[in-house]
Write an enzyme that holds these catalytic residues in place. Structure first.
Site, short mmCIF file in Angstrom:
data_model
loop_
_atom_site.label_atom_id
_atom_site.label_comp_id
_atom_site.label_asym_id
_atom_site.label_seq_id
_atom_site.Cartn_x
_atom_site.Cartn_y
_atom_site.Cartn_z
N TYR A 15 6.83 8.18 10.56
CA TYR A 15 5.45 7.69 10.64
C TYR A 15 5.19 6.47 9.76
CZ TYR A 15 5.39 10.30 6.28
OH TYR A 15 5.71 10.75 5.03
N GLY A 16 6.19 6.06 8.97
CA GLY A 16 5.95 4.99 8.00
C GLY A 16 6.98 3.89 8.04
N THR A 17 7.66 3.67 6.93
CA THR A 17 8.54 2.50 6.80
C THR A 17 9.85 2.64 7.56
OG1 THR A 17 9.50 3.37 4.75
CG2 THR A 17 7.58 1.93 4.54
N LEU A 18 10.11 3.80 8.13
CA LEU A 18 11.31 3.97 8.97
C LEU A 18 11.07 3.52 10.41
CD1 LEU A 18 12.64 7.38 7.63
CD2 LEU A 18 13.94 5.25 7.68
N GLU A 90 14.68 9.58 1.33
CA GLU A 90 13.37 10.19 1.08
C GLU A 90 13.32 11.00 -0.22
OE1 GLU A 90 11.09 9.11 2.73
OE2 GLU A 90 11.68 8.73 4.79
#
Length: 203
Positions: A15-18, A90
């Site tokens: 949901y983010g920087t990936l 992570e």
């Protein structure tokens, strides 16, 4: 071997920087090239969940079903080898994030045609999740976009004398008055850090 590999795949909701176009997607690109990940599509969480920003515009999903918004992200099938790399990114063993179950679906609105899929996602660790939710005024995003990510600072460019958990602690304890003066609760930066010692090596 293909069937065996698929059987052992873990479905990960990012949901983010990936996500594509963001700074950490290079890891997934590398994993896809190595056969350790495959893109499954754009999905949305079945439950409403808080998606907030912490220090340096880092995104966090909070494991508080029923709060926040239904969150958009990307779904990947990841091999056991790839999962080790994602867990390391992570900070699973360092209590940065924790990988937990999540339900997602492709449709924008839940209805009888929507099929929920079981997956896993990297949530903010429970040790600080509640404080981070309060720090963000108990409001969340439905999607981490370029707008929310503006000002994101990569790991190598952050103060190396502070651990990530220390950076989160500083963010959480920073002034609520400053927070309330900003209409977009995610847009704050940490206070300016002290200069780095000369002997600190970025990594």
């Amino acid at each position: 071997m293909g069937a065996e590999g698929a059987e052992k795949s873990t479905i990960i909701f990012t949901y983010g920087t990936l996500k594509k176009g963001f700074s950490n997607h290079v890891l997934l690109q590398d994993m896809i090239a190595a056969g350790d990940a495959s893109f499954l599509g754009v999905y949305q969480t079945v439950d409403r969940l808080p998606l907030v920003c912490g220090p340096y515009r880092v995104p966090f999903l909070l494991n508080f079903p029923g709060s926040g918004e239904r969150v958009w992200g990307e779904l990947y099938a990841v091999s056991a080898r790839g999962l080790i790399r994602m867990d390391e990114l992570e900070g699973i063993t360092r209590a940065h994030y924790e990988r937990l179950p999540i339900k997602v679906q492709q449709q924008a609105q839940p209805d009888e045609d929507s099929v929920a899929m079981a997956a896993e996602a990297y949530y903010a660790h429970r040790n600080y999740a509640e404080a981070l939710w309060k720090r963000n005024g108990e409001k969340g995003y439905s999607c981490y976009t370029e707008k929310e990510a503006k000002g994101y600072v990569k790991r190598k460019d952050r103060p190396q004398h502070l651990t990530f958990l220390e950076q989160i602690g500083i963010f959480i304890s920073s002034s609520d008055q400053q927070e309330n003066s900003n209409s977009r609760y995610c847009n704050k930066h940490l206070p300016a850090p002290p200069p780095l010692p000369i002997d600190v090596v970025n990594h």
